[in-house]
Design a protein around this motif. Structure first.
Motif, PDB file in Angstrom:
ATOM      1  N   ASN A   9       0.847  -1.194   0.000  1.00  0.00           N
ATOM      2  CA  ASN A   9       0.000   0.000   0.000  1.00  0.00           C
ATOM      3  C   ASN A   9       0.881   1.243   0.000  1.00  0.00           C
ATOM      4  O   ASN A   9       2.119   1.149  -0.060  1.00  0.00           O
ATOM      5  CB  ASN A   9      -0.967  -0.011   1.194  1.00  0.00           C
ATOM      6  CG  ASN A   9      -0.255   0.082   2.525  1.00  0.00           C
ATOM      7  OD1 ASN A   9       0.963  -0.150   2.630  1.00  0.00           O
ATOM      8  ND2 ASN A   9      -0.983   0.414   3.575  1.00  0.00           N
ATOM      9  N   THR A  13       2.744  -0.328   4.954  1.00  0.00           N
ATOM     10  CA  THR A  13       2.359  -1.004   6.186  1.00  0.00           C
ATOM     11  C   THR A  13       1.508  -2.236   5.905  1.00  0.00           C
ATOM     12  O   THR A  13       1.160  -2.971   6.829  1.00  0.00           O
ATOM     13  CB  THR A  13       1.571  -0.060   7.109  1.00  0.00           C
ATOM     14  OG1 THR A  13       0.424   0.436   6.397  1.00  0.00           O
ATOM     15  CG2 THR A  13       2.431   1.123   7.536  1.00  0.00           C
ATOM     16  N   SER A  14       1.163  -2.435   4.652  1.00  0.00           N
ATOM     17  CA  SER A  14       0.299  -3.545   4.275  1.00  0.00           C
ATOM     18  C   SER A  14       0.753  -4.111   2.939  1.00  0.00           C
ATOM     19  O   SER A  14       1.339  -3.404   2.112  1.00  0.00           O
ATOM     20  CB  SER A  14      -1.160  -3.079   4.185  1.00  0.00           C
ATOM     21  OG  SER A  14      -2.003  -4.111   3.751  1.00  0.00           O
ATOM     22  N   SER A  16      -0.576  -6.829  -0.243  1.00  0.00           N
ATOM     23  CA  SER A  16      -1.586  -7.696  -0.840  1.00  0.00           C
ATOM     24  C   SER A  16      -0.890  -8.811  -1.612  1.00  0.00           C
ATOM     25  O   SER A  16       0.125  -8.584  -2.273  1.00  0.00           O
ATOM     26  CB  SER A  16      -2.509  -6.901  -1.772  1.00  0.00           C
ATOM     27  OG  SER A  16      -1.795  -6.393  -2.877  1.00  0.00           O
ATOM     28  N   LEU A  25      -4.796 -10.040   2.235  1.00  0.00           N
ATOM     29  CA  LEU A  25      -4.168  -8.801   2.692  1.00  0.00           C
ATOM     30  C   LEU A  25      -3.464  -9.068   4.008  1.00  0.00           C
ATOM     31  O   LEU A  25      -4.033  -9.700   4.910  1.00  0.00           O
ATOM     32  CB  LEU A  25      -5.211  -7.698   2.879  1.00  0.00           C
ATOM     33  CG  LEU A  25      -5.945  -7.198   1.631  1.00  0.00           C
ATOM     34  CD1 LEU A  25      -6.924  -6.099   2.017  1.00  0.00           C
ATOM     35  CD2 LEU A  25      -4.963  -6.691   0.587  1.00  0.00           C
ATOM     36  N   TYR A  26      -2.235  -8.574   4.114  1.00  0.00           N
ATOM     37  CA  TYR A  26      -1.440  -8.767   5.319  1.00  0.00           C
ATOM     38  C   TYR A  26      -1.029  -7.417   5.893  1.00  0.00           C
ATOM     39  O   TYR A  26      -0.735  -6.477   5.147  1.00  0.00           O
ATOM     40  CB  TYR A  26      -0.177  -9.580   5.014  1.00  0.00           C
ATOM     41  CG  TYR A  26      -0.447 -11.005   4.590  1.00  0.00           C
ATOM     42  CD1 TYR A  26      -0.558 -12.014   5.530  1.00  0.00           C
ATOM     43  CD2 TYR A  26      -0.593 -11.339   3.243  1.00  0.00           C
ATOM     44  CE1 TYR A  26      -0.797 -13.335   5.149  1.00  0.00           C
ATOM     45  CE2 TYR A  26      -0.833 -12.637   2.847  1.00  0.00           C
ATOM     46  CZ  TYR A  26      -0.936 -13.635   3.808  1.00  0.00           C
ATOM     47  OH  TYR A  26      -1.187 -14.928   3.428  1.00  0.00           O
ATOM     48  N   SER A  27      -0.999  -7.359   7.205  1.00  0.00           N
ATOM     49  CA  SER A  27      -0.488  -6.182   7.916  1.00  0.00           C
ATOM     50  C   SER A  27       0.912  -6.503   8.403  1.00  0.00           C
ATOM     51  O   SER A  27       1.143  -7.551   9.013  1.00  0.00           O
ATOM     52  CB  SER A  27      -1.399  -5.839   9.098  1.00  0.00           C
ATOM     53  OG  SER A  27      -0.833  -4.804   9.877  1.00  0.00           O
ATOM     54  N   GLU A  36      -2.482 -11.736   8.797  1.00  0.00           N
ATOM     55  CA  GLU A  36      -3.490 -11.746   7.751  1.00  0.00           C
ATOM     56  C   GLU A  36      -4.728 -11.015   8.254  1.00  0.00           C
ATOM     57  O   GLU A  36      -5.247 -11.314   9.329  1.00  0.00           O
ATOM     58  CB  GLU A  36      -3.858 -13.177   7.375  1.00  0.00           C
ATOM     59  CG  GLU A  36      -4.910 -13.248   6.270  1.00  0.00           C
ATOM     60  CD  GLU A  36      -5.342 -14.673   5.991  1.00  0.00           C
ATOM     61  OE1 GLU A  36      -4.464 -15.521   5.747  1.00  0.00           O
ATOM     62  OE2 GLU A  36      -6.550 -14.940   6.050  1.00  0.00           O
ATOM     63  N   ARG A  51      -4.955  -1.068  -2.094  1.00  0.00           N
ATOM     64  CA  ARG A  51      -5.543  -0.700  -0.805  1.00  0.00           C
ATOM     65  C   ARG A  51      -5.162   0.735  -0.478  1.00  0.00           C
ATOM     66  O   ARG A  51      -4.015   1.145  -0.673  1.00  0.00           O
ATOM     67  CB  ARG A  51      -5.055  -1.626   0.307  1.00  0.00           C
ATOM     68  CG  ARG A  51      -5.696  -1.323   1.658  1.00  0.00           C
ATOM     69  CD  ARG A  51      -5.072  -2.134   2.776  1.00  0.00           C
ATOM     70  NE  ARG A  51      -5.732  -1.834   4.051  1.00  0.00           N
ATOM     71  CZ  ARG A  51      -5.283  -2.225   5.232  1.00  0.00           C
ATOM     72  NH1 ARG A  51      -4.158  -2.934   5.317  1.00  0.00           N
ATOM     73  NH2 ARG A  51      -5.930  -1.901   6.341  1.00  0.00           N
ATOM     74  N   ASN A  54      -4.041   2.484   5.355  1.00  0.00           N
ATOM     75  CA  ASN A  54      -4.485   1.479   6.321  1.00  0.00           C
ATOM     76  C   ASN A  54      -5.998   1.439   6.454  1.00  0.00           C
ATOM     77  O   ASN A  54      -6.523   0.920   7.438  1.00  0.00           O
ATOM     78  CB  ASN A  54      -3.871   1.763   7.699  1.00  0.00           C
ATOM     79  CG  ASN A  54      -2.489   1.157   7.817  1.00  0.00           C
ATOM     80  OD1 ASN A  54      -2.176   0.184   7.145  1.00  0.00           O
ATOM     81  ND2 ASN A  54      -1.649   1.739   8.654  1.00  0.00           N
ATOM     82  N   ASP A 437      -8.069  -3.020  14.791  1.00  0.00           N
ATOM     83  CA  ASP A 437      -7.923  -4.342  14.214  1.00  0.00           C
ATOM     84  C   ASP A 437      -7.209  -5.295  15.165  1.00  0.00           C
ATOM     85  O   ASP A 437      -7.517  -6.482  15.230  1.00  0.00           O
ATOM     86  CB  ASP A 437      -7.128  -4.250  12.897  1.00  0.00           C
ATOM     87  CG  ASP A 437      -7.930  -3.560  11.817  1.00  0.00           C
ATOM     88  OD1 ASP A 437      -9.159  -3.496  11.973  1.00  0.00           O
ATOM     89  OD2 ASP A 437      -7.324  -3.096  10.851  1.00  0.00           O
TER      90      ASP A 437
END
Length: 469
Positions: A9, A13-14, A16, A25-27, A36, A51, A54, A437
């Motif tokens: 992104n 920080t993310s 895909s 999608l992963y953080s 995930e 994305r 965040n 989250d």
């Protein structure tokens, strides 16, 4: 071999991960932990995933409907809108204000707050790769010639056409803006030289030599601070270059002088020249650059000065694969993230003070669900123990240390049928429900209401606030 389409992104920080089987999608919580946060079966044959920072806003383009842009709220599993275009969508770019859709012969600019089309750039040179770049302050760059590396800068915020820059002799293959939007990095199809230009006046600020062999640049990205530029290709080496702050300052001063000259304000020109003369020179190289600048035309300066080499490098295990890079802070430590189309995320140490070879810290296997994630810790003690205990005929990497089995899922409840599901309502969000989250993940087995906020204000401020930054 299954190929995975990896994409960071805007603030890295993310990540895909798209495969024929599904979208995940992963953080990126830390160098040792990747969580995930969303998964979806790829029954629609998804081609493009973007994305927005965040937030819960995700844009998809599918092979079934290649001319349709689908926007959804992934936490609520709710479609927001569908936008249709006259031909296939090749690229999508987003920031806090604008959403850009690039087609082969046109570019469409949307206001991301209501998805209204603000402007369309028609009849551009055929851009079959969908190559374009969007800065955080809404500068848009795209090629305007098929036979040379000529590009145009367009102000997508004020909807004004900017300058045209002839960046290379051969067609472009990569474009990237610095976080501030003041610099633009370019690479051609040859991939041997990477150039950095000042967005204000189009002056070449710096030139880097990647190598002598022709390669395809797969990723070109600035660090979050704008001090470094990272480039990956189809070779085994990832290069990190250091931006010369003094060269950037000189280019910006020249841009001010150019504006003053156009307005025929002699006093402003004199003041700018005096400021440039009084600027301290900390190295012999700076004095040499200044001397050459006084003798040659600005366009000749960069030809005389030697091309800069890489400040840091990463040697990859295998060439020929597409790698995308991110140079950002993870838990306040500067890290070089490399996502490969084989489905792995590599986290490297990056020493901003001395550069050199970047040490591999961890590897994450993102090819399947969270319970299949393999995290590799690459400390010296672990390496020694693994060399003694691991059978190399079974495990191809002797640094494999542990397999974490985590049951994870995304809890999504059906939205209230009486709820306002309009785009504006989703963007505004519900102020009453602000559970993060991470809190939802810790209470994975409990019944938790899905938040209606499109973004977390601490991570992604509202557009009205962000516009003032």
């Amino acid at each position: 071999m299954t190929t995975y389409q990896m994409n960071f992104n805007q603030d890295f920080t993310s990540l895909s991960v798209l495969s024929p089987a599904g979208l995940r999608l992963y953080s990126i919580a830390s160098q040792d932990k990747v969580e995930e946060i969303f998964s979806k079966d790829n029954t629609e044959q998804i081609r493009i995933v973007e994305r927005l920072f965040n937030s819960s806003l995700v844009v998809l383009v599918t092979a079934q409907k290649p001319n349709c842009l689908k926007m959804l709220h992934f936490k609520k599993k709710q479609d927001i809108c569908n936008c249709f275009y006259p031909s296939e969508i090749l690229c999508v770019r987003m920031n806090r204000q604008r959403l850009i859709v690039c087609l082969a012969e046109s570019i469409h600019i949307h206001d991301i707050r209501d998805m209204k089309i603000l402007h369309s750039i028609e009849n551009i040179a055929p851009n079959e790769q969908g190559l374009c770049a969007l800065s955080l302050n809404s500068h848009l760059a795209f090629p305007v010639c098929q036979t040379s590396g000529e590009l145009r800068i367009f102000n997508a915020s004020k909807l004004r056409t900017g300058m045209t820059i002839k960046a290379h002799d051969t067609p472009l293959s990569a474009l990237a803006f610095s976080p501030s939007g003041s610099l633009l990095a370019t690479a051609s199809e040859r991939g041997t030289v990477i150039r950095v230009f000042c967005v204000k006046n189009g002056q070449r600020v710096q030139e880097f030599r990647r190598g002598v062999s022709c390669v395809r640049i797969a990723s070109l990205v600035f660090s979050a601070s704008g001090e470094f530029l990272c480039a990956s290709s189809n070779t085994e080496t990832v290069h990190v270059f250091k931006i010369d702050g003094r060269a950037v300052e000189t280019a910006e001063l020249k841009a001010i002088a150019d504006v003053a000259a156009k307005t025929e304000t002699k006093e402003s020109v004199a003041a700018t020249a005096a400021a440039a003369e009084e600027a301290p020179v900390s190295s012999w190289g700076g004095m040499f650059s200044k001397a050459v600048s006084s003798l040659l035309l600005p366009s000749q300066v960069s030809e005389v000065l030697a091309q800069d080499r890489s400040f840091a490098t990463v040697q990859l295990a295998q060439g020929g694969l597409k790698h995308i890079c991110a140079l950002t802070r993870v838990q306040k430590e500067l890290r070089l993230l490399i996502a490969c189309e084989d489905g792995f995320l590599y986290v490297h140490e990056f020493l901003a003070d001395r550069g050199g070879a970047c040490k591999l810290l961890s590897v994450h296997d993102l090819r399947g669900a969270l319970e299949d994630i393999i995290e590799l810790q690459l400390s010296e003690s672990v390496l020694r123990s693994q060399i003694k205990s691991t059978n190399p005929t079974i495990v191809t990497q002797p640094s494999l240390t542990m397999l974490k089995s985590c049951a994870a899922s995304v809890l999504i409840e059906n939205p209230d049928p009486m709820q306002d599901n309009s785009y504006a309502s989703i963007l505004k969000g519900d102020q009453a429900d602000a559970m993060s989250d991470s809190a939802k993940f810790r209470k994975l087995c409990d019944a938790i209401d899905t938040p209606t906020k499109l973004y977390d204000e601490r991570q992604f401020p509202p557009v009205a606030i962000a516009a003032k930054d």
